[in-house]
Design a protein around this motif. Structure first.
Motif, mmCIF file in Angstrom:
data_model
loop_
_atom_site.group_PDB
_atom_site.id
_atom_site.type_symbol
_atom_site.label_atom_id
_atom_site.label_comp_id
_atom_site.label_asym_id
_atom_site.label_seq_id
_atom_site.Cartn_x
_atom_site.Cartn_y
_atom_site.Cartn_z
ATOM 1 N N ILE A 251 80.289 57.246 25.485
ATOM 2 C CA ILE A 251 80.655 56.375 26.611
ATOM 3 C C ILE A 251 79.507 56.336 27.612
ATOM 4 N N ASP A 252 79.306 55.181 28.216
ATOM 5 C CA ASP A 252 78.185 54.976 29.136
ATOM 6 C C ASP A 252 78.667 55.221 30.563
ATOM 7 N N THR A 253 78.801 56.498 30.905
ATOM 8 C CA THR A 253 79.429 56.836 32.191
ATOM 9 C C THR A 253 78.506 57.515 33.187
ATOM 10 N N GLU A 254 77.244 57.748 32.836
ATOM 11 C CA GLU A 254 76.381 58.443 33.786
ATOM 12 C C GLU A 254 76.297 57.666 35.101
ATOM 13 N N GLU A 255 76.214 56.346 35.014
ATOM 14 C CA GLU A 255 76.153 55.534 36.229
ATOM 15 C C GLU A 255 77.484 55.570 36.977
ATOM 16 N N VAL A 256 78.591 55.592 36.225
ATOM 17 C CA VAL A 256 79.910 55.681 36.857
ATOM 18 C C VAL A 256 80.053 57.011 37.590
ATOM 19 N N TRP A 257 79.638 58.104 36.931
ATOM 20 C CA TRP A 257 79.674 59.409 37.587
ATOM 21 C C TRP A 257 78.854 59.396 38.870
ATOM 22 N N GLU A 258 77.655 58.822 38.798
ATOM 23 C CA GLU A 258 76.812 58.798 40.005
ATOM 24 C C GLU A 258 77.466 57.976 41.110
ATOM 25 N N GLN A 259 78.007 56.821 40.770
ATOM 26 C CA GLN A 259 78.664 55.973 41.766
ATOM 27 C C GLN A 259 79.810 56.711 42.450
ATOM 28 N N GLU A 260 80.667 57.349 41.637
ATOM 29 C CA GLU A 260 81.839 58.003 42.203
ATOM 30 C C GLU A 260 81.457 59.236 43.027
ATOM 31 N N ARG A 261 80.541 60.036 42.535
ATOM 32 C CA ARG A 261 80.163 61.236 43.286
ATOM 33 C C ARG A 261 79.334 60.884 44.516
ATOM 34 N N ARG A 262 78.453 59.905 44.379
ATOM 35 C CA ARG A 262 77.656 59.496 45.538
ATOM 36 C C ARG A 262 78.553 58.921 46.627
ATOM 37 N N GLY A 263 79.515 58.072 46.223
ATOM 38 C CA GLY A 263 80.440 57.502 47.196
ATOM 39 C C GLY A 263 81.297 58.560 47.855
ATOM 40 N N TYR A 264 81.742 59.515 47.060
ATOM 41 C CA TYR A 264 82.571 60.615 47.575
ATOM 42 C C TYR A 264 81.803 61.434 48.606
ATOM 43 N N VAL A 265 80.565 61.745 48.285
ATOM 44 C CA VAL A 265 79.720 62.509 49.209
ATOM 45 C C VAL A 265 79.513 61.730 50.510
ATOM 46 N N ALA A 266 79.242 60.430 50.395
ATOM 47 C CA ALA A 266 79.009 59.606 51.587
ATOM 48 C C ALA A 266 80.250 59.519 52.463
ATOM 49 N N GLU A 267 81.431 59.443 51.851
ATOM 50 C CA GLU A 267 82.678 59.380 52.614
ATOM 51 C C GLU A 267 82.893 60.633 53.456
ATOM 52 N N HIS A 268 82.271 61.727 53.045
ATOM 53 C CA HIS A 268 82.387 62.977 53.796
ATOM 54 C C HIS A 268 81.172 63.232 54.676
ATOM 55 N N GLY A 269 80.400 62.169 54.930
ATOM 56 C CA GLY A 269 79.301 62.271 55.867
ATOM 57 C C GLY A 269 78.086 63.028 55.361
ATOM 58 N N ARG A 270 77.972 63.136 54.055
ATOM 59 C CA ARG A 270 76.822 63.823 53.472
ATOM 60 C C ARG A 270 76.062 62.838 52.586
ATOM 61 N N ARG A 271 74.902 63.268 52.089
ATOM 62 C CA ARG A 271 74.137 62.406 51.194
ATOM 63 C C ARG A 271 73.614 63.218 50.016
ATOM 64 N N PHE A 272 73.415 62.512 48.917
ATOM 65 C CA PHE A 272 72.835 63.153 47.728
ATOM 66 C C PHE A 272 71.454 63.686 48.080
ATOM 67 N N LEU A 273 71.143 64.864 47.574
ATOM 68 C CA LEU A 273 69.785 65.369 47.670
ATOM 69 C C LEU A 273 68.923 64.630 46.638
ATOM 70 N N PRO A 274 67.604 64.626 46.815
ATOM 71 C CA PRO A 274 66.756 63.855 45.897
ATOM 72 C C PRO A 274 66.962 64.188 44.420
ATOM 73 N N ASP A 275 67.277 65.445 44.127
ATOM 74 C CA ASP A 275 67.432 65.832 42.721
ATOM 75 C C ASP A 275 68.884 66.025 42.311
ATOM 76 N N THR A 276 69.817 65.563 43.137
ATOM 77 C CA THR A 276 71.232 65.838 42.866
ATOM 78 C C THR A 276 71.688 65.267 41.528
ATOM 79 N N GLN A 277 71.418 63.978 41.271
ATOM 80 C CA GLN A 277 71.932 63.370 40.048
ATOM 81 C C GLN A 277 71.363 64.039 38.806
ATOM 82 N N SER A 278 70.070 64.298 38.777
ATOM 83 C CA SER A 278 69.481 64.932 37.597
ATOM 84 C C SER A 278 70.017 66.342 37.408
ATOM 85 N N ARG A 279 70.293 67.041 38.502
ATOM 86 C CA ARG A 279 70.832 68.392 38.398
ATOM 87 C C ARG A 279 72.268 68.382 37.890
ATOM 88 N N LEU A 280 73.035 67.369 38.284
ATOM 89 C CA LEU A 280 74.449 67.335 37.914
ATOM 90 C C LEU A 280 74.672 67.005 36.442
#
Length: 218
Positions: free
Chosen positions: A15-44
């Motif tokens: 399944i092609d979900t890496e982009e979906v995972w990034e969208q959902e986690r990035r949005g979730y982080v932003a809703e809580h007033g935080r932001r992805f670190l530069p290496d967050t997606q590759s680390r996750l």
């Protein structure tokens, strides 16, 4: 030594979900007033659920416990899967093609609840002899734990098994476990060069994942 079983990754391979995972986690982080670190997606990519939930809670600073982060994000992902399962073209056919000649297993970083939902929706629940989530082993990818556990449950040894992976951490995990590695690089999230170099075979798409290609490994 001849390959006797093939173990598939899920996200980025079936399944092609890496982009979906990034969208959902990035949005979730932003809703809580935080932001992805530069290496967050590759680390996750490749982390188990407890590992990435802890990263978002502790390292990124989402003001929720790791358990709450995991529950929140998994609920979002389950909703996305119910709306539309993003199957990679040819993935179901490739799994069934390989399963017609080899025992197949699944070694995924996704949570068990998502694995079961995907396989049921995709009509693959009866194909895999073994399915494992990194939740069910001590460490997520790039550690070899999930592949070693899958091999053990198949009743085989690593040197007679092959893995199909797309991400850096997945390739490293399978190679560290001693499996022959087939890389299917993801176009949007390609693996690092050093990880790709661990592969015995690199293919451009799942239409190239043939029984003959697997038989030529090792």
């Amino acid at each position: 030594m001849t390959v006797r079983a093939v173990i598939f990754d899920l996200d980025g391979v079936i399944i092609d979900t890496e982009e979906v995972w990034e969208q959902e986690r990035r949005g979730y982080v932003a809703e809580h007033g935080r932001r992805f670190l530069p290496d967050t997606q590759s680390r996750l990519m490749g982390m188990s659920t407890p590992e990435w939930a802890t990263h978002l809670s502790v390292d990124v600073g989402v003001p929720r416990s790791p358990e709450e982060v995991a529950a929140d994000v998994l609920a979002r992902m389950a909703r996305r899967y119910r709306e539309a399962l993003p199957l990679i073209p040819g993935s179901v056919e490739a799994v069934r093609r390989i399963a017609g000649h080899f025992p197949v297993a699944l070694a995924s970083s996704s949570a068990r609840i998502l694995i079961d939902q995907v396989l049921l929706t995709a009509g693959l629940a009866d194909v895999f002899r073994v399915t494992l989530s990194t939740e069910e082993v001590p460490r997520g990818k790039p550690a070899p734990d999930v592949y070693l556990a899958a091999v053990e449950r198949l009743g085989l040894t690593p040197e007679v098994c092959a893995a199909v992976e797309d991400s850096s951490n997945g390739l490293r995990s399978a190679a560290a476990a001693g499996l022959a590695v087939i890389a299917v690089p993801h176009g949007v999230y390609p693996p690092a060069g050093d990880a790709l170099a661990l592969a015995s075979l690199v293919i451009d798409g799942l239409d190239e994942l043939t029984v003959e290609a697997v038989e030529k490994l090792r």
